[in-house]
Scaffold this motif. Structure first.
Motif, PDB file in Angstrom:
ATOM      1  N   UNK A  33       1.713  11.180   0.728  1.00 44.40           N
ATOM      2  CA  UNK A  33       0.473  11.534   0.579  1.00 44.40           C
ATOM      3  C   UNK A  33      -0.607  10.915   1.121  1.00 44.40           C
ATOM      4  N   UNK A  34      -0.495   9.620   1.243  1.00 38.06           N
ATOM      5  CA  UNK A  34      -1.257   8.725   1.925  1.00 38.06           C
ATOM      6  C   UNK A  34      -1.572   8.907   3.360  1.00 38.06           C
ATOM      7  N   UNK A  54      -8.307   2.741  -1.132  1.00 36.47           N
ATOM      8  CA  UNK A  54      -7.580   2.120  -2.017  1.00 36.47           C
ATOM      9  C   UNK A  54      -6.085   2.595  -2.255  1.00 36.47           C
ATOM     10  N   UNK A  55      -5.227   1.941  -2.349  1.00 33.75           N
ATOM     11  CA  UNK A  55      -3.697   2.215  -2.535  1.00 33.75           C
ATOM     12  C   UNK A  55      -3.158   1.333  -3.414  1.00 33.75           C
ATOM     13  N   UNK A  56      -3.122   1.568  -4.581  1.00 36.62           N
ATOM     14  CA  UNK A  56      -2.820   0.417  -5.764  1.00 36.62           C
ATOM     15  C   UNK A  56      -3.989  -0.078  -6.387  1.00 36.62           C
ATOM     16  N   UNK A  80      -4.230   6.372  -5.436  1.00 38.34           N
ATOM     17  CA  UNK A  80      -5.036   6.405  -4.151  1.00 38.34           C
ATOM     18  C   UNK A  80      -6.126   6.794  -4.532  1.00 38.34           C
ATOM     19  N   UNK A  81      -7.219   6.164  -3.552  1.00 35.61           N
ATOM     20  CA  UNK A  81      -8.826   6.585  -3.736  1.00 35.61           C
ATOM     21  C   UNK A  81      -8.984   6.828  -2.590  1.00 35.61           C
ATOM     22  N   UNK A  82      -9.603   8.051  -2.084  1.00 36.30           N
ATOM     23  CA  UNK A  82     -10.070   8.169  -0.783  1.00 36.30           C
ATOM     24  C   UNK A  82     -11.348   9.039  -0.340  1.00 36.30           C
ATOM     25  N   UNK A  83     -11.829   8.846   0.544  1.00 35.08           N
ATOM     26  CA  UNK A  83     -13.062   9.687   0.860  1.00 35.08           C
ATOM     27  C   UNK A  83     -12.719  10.274   2.302  1.00 35.08           C
ATOM     28  N   UNK A  84     -12.555  11.693   2.375  1.00 37.32           N
ATOM     29  CA  UNK A  84     -12.409  12.463   3.692  1.00 37.32           C
ATOM     30  C   UNK A  84     -13.537  13.301   4.028  1.00 37.32           C
ATOM     31  N   UNK A  85     -14.359  12.751   5.099  1.00 34.26           N
ATOM     32  CA  UNK A  85     -15.374  13.707   5.538  1.00 34.26           C
ATOM     33  C   UNK A  85     -16.363  14.277   4.224  1.00 34.26           C
TER      34      UNK A  85
END
Length: 409
Positions: free
Chosen positions: A267-268, A281-283, A293-298
């Motif tokens: 997934x990451x 963030x991963x963890x 997992x926390x992410x921002x994609x575009x």
């Protein structure tokens, strides 16, 4: 085997995420009658006084209060009845000294009157006169012009979730349409070769899809729309295709499972391929739900949640609910909180937030929180619980008998 991820405290994880996720609230206009639960997007100002005319709060007689001073059952005030104000009609006459007019609850008070005597405190002498047995003060039993709200007064502010009484208040002012935040769209991608749809029988080693439905329901409860993208097998190409479709169609994308450290958990990598800045963030130092997992994609918010149902729902409430609220321009709905005594010892590791499901019990007139213990892959741990308690980061646990705050589901 991939190296273990570095965990962040929940506040630090949210701060890192919030640095990169700063969306604009989208706005749409809807009929006020259909706006229950929607989040207001603009300041509303009263266009008029409410009420617009002085109204009686009782059935009785509109009078000049001074004409009733000193009235008693033994020495009543004697007043001439000069008319009746019909409901829904304007008063067409004035009240002079020593005069009264029959009015009804909600009806207009005629000019010259400044109070209303309740009908049970009067007695008809004849067709044209009454006796008043109890005095009234100026303004008694009358709602004045603008007493509810004044013209030009702010009434509702942006970020407010509209309640039934808010809808009624807006209708009272003739506000029949409102600007509200457009519901964000949350896409839920469930992964795993072992996961099958709920309407199919399971074979040994298989489990039915829980998270697609529970996470979609959580999103809807907060005010978002939800799209379920089905069950994606443990295949990189299939996962990337589903992810790219979801990130184009949704404001928030949630992967269920595939966030832990495993050669099958990709997934990451898939999230990083969706756009910058990618995984932030991963963890997270939380139990259950560490491999989050926390992410921002575009500009889109993307989350990887553990596959265990309890973990997924705890993390959703911790991070995705406030993200939805950010897109709505409001705060997360306050949870009902109950103080209770803890029914058994709960251990914890300092530096980690623990969330423990509990049910409430009455014991000798006090409320006790009984932990509903079970592994994070057991959905009925949640079903049988009524709320959750948090063991703070700096705590090694909570002793039985101590007071705790239960956040009700």
């Amino acid at each position: 085997m991939t190296e273990l991820f570095t965990v962040h405290t929940p506040p630090d994880a949210w701060a890192r995420f919030s640095e990169h996720f700063r969306p604009q609230v989208r706005v749409e206009r809807v009929a006020t009658a259909d706006a229950l639960g929607r989040v207001l997007a603009s300041q509303l100002i009263s266009p008029q006084d409410l009420p617009e005319f002085p109204r009686s709060t009782v059935d009785g007689y509109a009078v000049a209060a001074a004409d009733t001073y000193g009235a008693t059952p033994g020495l009543p005030a004697f007043l001439a009845v000069v008319g009746e104000v019909a409901m829904g009609k304007a008063a067409t006459f004035e009240i002079g000294p020593g005069e009264a007019a029959l009015v009804h609850t909600g009806g207009m008070i005629p000019p010259g009157a400044d109070a209303v005597v309740m009908i049970e405190n009067t007695q008809r002498v004849d067709a044209s006169n009454i006796e008043v047995f109890q005095p009234v003060a100026e303004g008694q039993n009358v709602v004045q012009v603008g007493e509810d709200i004044r013209r030009g007064q702010p009434i509702l502010t942006p970020g407010r979730r509209l309640r039934p009484q808010d809808i009624g208040g807006l209708m009272a002012l003739g506000i029949t349409t409102v600007d509200v935040a457009t519901p964000p769209v949350v896409g839920v991608i469930s992964t795993g070769d072992e996961v099958v749809p709920p309407d199919q029988p399971t074979q040994p080693g298989q489990v039915r899809d829980i998270n697609s439905y529970s996470l979609a329901a959580l999103a809807q409860r907060v005010g978002a729309q939800a799209i379920r993208y089905g069950i994606i097998p443990d295949n990189r190409d299939a996962l990337e295709a589903a992810a790219r479709r979801a990130v184009q169609e949704c404001d928030i994308v949630v992967f269920s499972a595939g966030s832990s450290v495993s050669y099958r958990d990709m997934t990451a990598d898939v999230i990083n391929a969706l756009g910058a800045p990618g995984v932030l963030v991963h963890g997270v130092s939380v139990k259950p739900g560490k491999p989050t997992i926390l992410a921002v994609c575009e500009g889109k918010a993307v989350f990887g949640l553990p596959g265990n149902p309890v973990s997924a729902m705890v993390i959703f409430d911790l991070f995705i609910t406030p993200t939805i609220c950010t897109l709505l321009g409001t705060n997360a709905p306050p949870k009902t909180k109950v103080s209770a005594r803890l029914a058994r010892n709960l251990a914890s590791d300092a530096g980690r937030e623990d969330y423990v499901q509990v049910r409430l019990e009455q014991r000798d007139g006090e409320i006790w929180a009984a932990p509903v213990l079970g592994k994070s892959n057991l959905i009925y741990t949640l079903v049988n619980a009524e709320g959750v308690i948090k063991i703070p980061l700096d705590s090694n646990g909570i002793r039985a008998g101590e007071w705790v705050t239960v956040m009700m589901d």
